[in-house]
Design a protein around this motif. Structure first.
Motif, PDB file in Angstrom:
ATOM      1  N   VAL A  69      -0.830 -21.811  35.120  1.00 50.38           N
ATOM      2  CA  VAL A  69       0.135 -20.715  35.247  1.00 50.38           C
ATOM      3  C   VAL A  69       0.186 -20.193  36.680  1.00 50.38           C
ATOM      4  CG1 VAL A  69       0.864 -18.465  34.369  1.00 50.38           C
ATOM      5  CG2 VAL A  69      -0.390 -20.043  32.870  1.00 50.38           C
ATOM      6  N   ASP A  70       1.389 -20.169  37.250  1.00 48.04           N
ATOM      7  CA  ASP A  70       1.647 -19.482  38.514  1.00 48.04           C
ATOM      8  C   ASP A  70       2.450 -18.229  38.196  1.00 48.04           C
ATOM      9  OD1 ASP A  70       0.427 -21.524  39.970  1.00 48.04           O
ATOM     10  OD2 ASP A  70       2.297 -22.640  40.159  1.00 48.04           O
ATOM     11  N   VAL A  71       2.228 -17.170  38.954  1.00 51.27           N
ATOM     12  CA  VAL A  71       2.918 -15.901  38.718  1.00 51.27           C
ATOM     13  C   VAL A  71       3.761 -15.537  39.938  1.00 51.27           C
ATOM     14  CG1 VAL A  71       2.650 -13.450  38.202  1.00 51.27           C
ATOM     15  CG2 VAL A  71       1.079 -15.112  37.174  1.00 51.27           C
ATOM     16  N   ALA A  72       5.020 -15.202  39.694  1.00 50.57           N
ATOM     17  CA  ALA A  72       5.915 -14.696  40.746  1.00 50.57           C
ATOM     18  C   ALA A  72       6.348 -13.299  40.345  1.00 50.57           C
ATOM     19  CB  ALA A  72       7.124 -15.614  40.906  1.00 50.57           C
ATOM     20  N   ARG A  73       6.320 -12.361  41.282  1.00 53.73           N
ATOM     21  CA  ARG A  73       6.618 -10.964  40.949  1.00 53.73           C
ATOM     22  C   ARG A  73       7.978 -10.501  41.475  1.00 53.73           C
ATOM     23  NH1 ARG A  73       2.086  -9.451  38.567  1.00 53.73           N
ATOM     24  NH2 ARG A  73       0.082 -10.251  39.290  1.00 53.73           N
ATOM     25  N   SER A  74       8.772 -11.435  41.978  1.00 51.03           N
ATOM     26  CA  SER A  74      10.110 -11.084  42.449  1.00 51.03           C
ATOM     27  C   SER A  74      11.013 -12.303  42.302  1.00 51.03           C
ATOM     28  CB  SER A  74      10.073 -10.647  43.920  1.00 51.03           C
ATOM     29  OG  SER A  74       9.732 -11.748  44.759  1.00 51.03           O
ATOM     30  N   LEU A  75      12.304 -12.060  42.379  1.00 52.88           N
ATOM     31  CA  LEU A  75      13.271 -13.147  42.293  1.00 52.88           C
ATOM     32  C   LEU A  75      13.106 -14.106  43.468  1.00 52.88           C
ATOM     33  CD1 LEU A  75      15.713 -14.352  40.830  1.00 52.88           C
ATOM     34  CD2 LEU A  75      17.172 -12.805  42.152  1.00 52.88           C
ATOM     35  N   ARG A  76      12.894 -13.570  44.643  1.00 51.43           N
ATOM     36  CA  ARG A  76      12.725 -14.415  45.827  1.00 51.43           C
ATOM     37  C   ARG A  76      11.485 -15.303  45.698  1.00 51.43           C
ATOM     38  NH1 ARG A  76      14.594 -14.727  50.920  1.00 51.43           N
ATOM     39  NH2 ARG A  76      13.196 -15.392  52.588  1.00 51.43           N
ATOM     40  N   ALA A  77      10.378 -14.721  45.245  1.00 54.11           N
ATOM     41  CA  ALA A  77       9.152 -15.511  45.062  1.00 54.11           C
ATOM     42  C   ALA A  77       9.351 -16.581  44.005  1.00 54.11           C
ATOM     43  CB  ALA A  77       7.996 -14.593  44.689  1.00 54.11           C
ATOM     44  N   ALA A  78      10.100 -16.254  42.949  1.00 57.70           N
ATOM     45  CA  ALA A  78      10.365 -17.225  41.893  1.00 57.70           C
ATOM     46  C   ALA A  78      11.201 -18.389  42.412  1.00 57.70           C
ATOM     47  CB  ALA A  78      11.080 -16.546  40.725  1.00 57.70           C
ATOM     48  N   GLU A  79      12.171 -18.095  43.255  1.00 54.58           N
ATOM     49  CA  GLU A  79      13.012 -19.155  43.824  1.00 54.58           C
ATOM     50  C   GLU A  79      12.171 -20.122  44.644  1.00 54.58           C
ATOM     51  OE1 GLU A  79      15.947 -17.059  46.044  1.00 54.58           O
ATOM     52  OE2 GLU A  79      17.064 -16.383  44.271  1.00 54.58           O
ATOM     53  N   HIS A  80      11.294 -19.585  45.476  1.00 50.54           N
ATOM     54  CA  HIS A  80      10.437 -20.449  46.292  1.00 50.54           C
ATOM     55  C   HIS A  80       9.519 -21.283  45.408  1.00 50.54           C
ATOM     56  CE1 HIS A  80      11.678 -19.100  50.210  1.00 50.54           C
ATOM     57  NE2 HIS A  80      11.437 -17.832  49.916  1.00 50.54           N
ATOM     58  N   ALA A  81       8.905 -20.658  44.413  1.00 56.49           N
ATOM     59  CA  ALA A  81       7.969 -21.377  43.547  1.00 56.49           C
ATOM     60  C   ALA A  81       8.673 -22.472  42.761  1.00 56.49           C
ATOM     61  CB  ALA A  81       7.286 -20.386  42.592  1.00 56.49           C
ATOM     62  N   ALA A  82       9.861 -22.172  42.239  1.00 60.30           N
ATOM     63  CA  ALA A  82      10.576 -23.134  41.391  1.00 60.30           C
ATOM     64  C   ALA A  82      10.955 -24.393  42.154  1.00 60.30           C
ATOM     65  CB  ALA A  82      11.818 -22.473  40.799  1.00 60.30           C
ATOM     66  N   PHE A  83      11.147 -24.274  43.463  1.00 61.28           N
ATOM     67  CA  PHE A  83      11.536 -25.441  44.247  1.00 61.28           C
ATOM     68  C   PHE A  83      10.359 -26.093  44.957  1.00 61.28           C
ATOM     69  CE2 PHE A  83      15.577 -23.383  43.585  1.00 61.28           C
ATOM     70  CZ  PHE A  83      16.425 -24.453  43.344  1.00 61.28           C
ATOM     71  N   ASP A  84       9.213 -25.423  44.949  1.00 63.03           N
ATOM     72  CA  ASP A  84       8.024 -25.993  45.590  1.00 63.03           C
ATOM     73  C   ASP A  84       7.169 -26.792  44.620  1.00 63.03           C
ATOM     74  OD1 ASP A  84       8.666 -24.992  48.039  1.00 63.03           O
ATOM     75  OD2 ASP A  84       7.365 -23.234  47.906  1.00 63.03           O
ATOM     76  N   ALA A  85       7.315 -26.546  43.308  1.00 62.51           N
ATOM     77  CA  ALA A  85       6.468 -27.205  42.313  1.00 62.51           C
ATOM     78  C   ALA A  85       7.311 -27.596  41.106  1.00 62.51           C
ATOM     79  CB  ALA A  85       5.319 -26.287  41.888  1.00 62.51           C
ATOM     80  N   ALA A  86       6.798 -28.562  40.339  1.00 64.81           N
ATOM     81  CA  ALA A  86       7.484 -29.026  39.131  1.00 64.81           C
ATOM     82  C   ALA A  86       6.904 -28.290  37.925  1.00 64.81           C
ATOM     83  CB  ALA A  86       7.312 -30.535  38.971  1.00 64.81           C
ATOM     84  N   TYR A  87       7.711 -27.460  37.287  1.00 67.02           N
ATOM     85  CA  TYR A  87       7.267 -26.691  36.128  1.00 67.02           C
ATOM     86  C   TYR A  87       7.857 -27.259  34.843  1.00 67.02           C
ATOM     87  CZ  TYR A  87       5.567 -23.257  39.464  1.00 67.02           C
ATOM     88  OH  TYR A  87       4.892 -22.644  40.488  1.00 67.02           O
ATOM     89  N   ASP A  88       7.096 -27.149  33.772  1.00 67.61           N
ATOM     90  CA  ASP A  88       7.597 -27.528  32.459  1.00 67.61           C
ATOM     91  C   ASP A  88       8.399 -26.386  31.851  1.00 67.61           C
ATOM     92  OD1 ASP A  88       6.146 -30.155  32.171  1.00 67.61           O
ATOM     93  OD2 ASP A  88       4.435 -28.821  32.428  1.00 67.61           O
ATOM     94  N   VAL A  89       7.899 -25.165  32.009  1.00 65.66           N
ATOM     95  CA  VAL A  89       8.552 -23.980  31.439  1.00 65.66           C
ATOM     96  C   VAL A  89       8.506 -22.852  32.462  1.00 65.66           C
ATOM     97  CG1 VAL A  89       8.512 -22.249  29.599  1.00 65.66           C
ATOM     98  CG2 VAL A  89       7.861 -24.604  29.085  1.00 65.66           C
ATOM     99  N   ILE A  90       9.603 -22.110  32.548  1.00 65.52           N
ATOM    100  CA  ILE A  90       9.652 -20.885  33.340  1.00 65.52           C
ATOM    101  C   ILE A  90       9.878 -19.724  32.375  1.00 65.52           C
ATOM    102  CG2 ILE A  90      10.890 -19.580  35.113  1.00 65.52           C
ATOM    103  CD1 ILE A  90      11.590 -22.233  36.435  1.00 65.52           C
ATOM    104  N   LEU A  91       8.965 -18.751  32.394  1.00 60.74           N
ATOM    105  CA  LEU A  91       9.099 -17.529  31.598  1.00 60.74           C
ATOM    106  C   LEU A  91       9.670 -16.467  32.527  1.00 60.74           C
ATOM    107  CD1 LEU A  91       5.649 -17.634  29.748  1.00 60.74           C
ATOM    108  CD2 LEU A  91       7.854 -18.535  28.973  1.00 60.74           C
ATOM    109  N   LEU A  92      10.871 -16.023  32.235  1.00 62.87           N
ATOM    110  CA  LEU A  92      11.647 -15.274  33.220  1.00 62.87           C
ATOM    111  C   LEU A  92      12.058 -13.894  32.718  1.00 62.87           C
ATOM    112  CD1 LEU A  92      13.202 -15.344  35.944  1.00 62.87           C
ATOM    113  CD2 LEU A  92      15.078 -16.481  34.731  1.00 62.87           C
TER     114      LEU A  92
END
Length: 226
Positions: A27-50
């Protein structure tokens, strides 16, 4: 399963992340929309809880960006905005599921299993090699039907190797799938985890072997004819 949890409520995010890790998820945690955008494109996730209410915007904005990625992670919206219009808007925008806060952990886990089973996810429910079988829904490994107890990092490594059985998995790819973002492992941590996993598989007579390809990565292959 690798999960990106996008929520700016520290207590909720920390508690949920801990619960998911107890179910052998990365599990990786992002606390903002901007952080989530960076994380989503930096790593391959199976599920995003948004979550939707983020400090820098509506979480649904992330759905527009994810629509153009391939393969796309499944997205489960988790929001206190739970009216019919809110749920319809989220699903129409591209979310795979929409769960109102507060929610029961068991229901969330069931919904996560459901979204990764869908054809669009293109992920098999069972991975098998030799006498070894891995249930991708329940996160359990079996040898000849007998449960094989494995620590979380070894389970994560096993899944990656099984999904790429008979092929060499790059060391960088294994590091990405076995360790959370920002958790820099010691230089020999991955090798130690793979060594322990190899010993457990050998001890259980799983009919598979893990080879280290010097300077490249690891390869899992079958040692018996089934």
């Amino acid at each position: 399963m690798r999960v990106l949890l996008v929520d700016d409520e520290p207590d909720l995010a920390n508690a949920l992340a801990a619960a998911l890790r107890r179910h052998h998820m990365l599990v990786d945690v992002a606390r903002s929309l901007r952080a989530a955008e960076h994380a989503a494109f930096d790593a391959a996730y199976d599920v995003i809880l948004l979550d939707r209410r983020l400090p820098d915007g509506d979480g649904m904005a992330l759905l527009d960006l994810l629509a153009h990625t391939e393969p796309r992670a499944a997205v489960v919206m988790l929001s206190a905005m739970a009216g019919i219009a809110d749920r319809v808007a989220g699903l129409d925008r591209g979310a795979d599921d929409y769960l109102a806060k507060p929610f029961a952990l068991d229901e969330l886990l069931a919904r996560m299993r459901a979204v990764v089973r869908r054809p669009s996810a293109r992920r098999p429910r069972t991975l098998q090699l030799g006498r070894l079988r891995f249930d991708t829904d329940m996160r359990h490994a079996f040898v000849n039907g007998t449960p094989l107890a494995l620590p979380r990092r070894e389970l994560l490594a096993l899944e990656v190797l099984l999904r790429n059985k008979q092929c060499t998995v790059l060391r960088s790819a294994l590091l990405e799938r076995v360790y959370e973002e920002g958790n820099d492992p010691k230089s020999n941590s991955l090798d130690a985890n793979l060594s322990r996993l190899r010993s457990r598989l050998d001890g259980a007579d799983a009919g598979v072997e893990i080879h280290a390809i010097r300077g490249v990565g690891y390869l899992m292959r079958e040692t018996i004819s089934c």
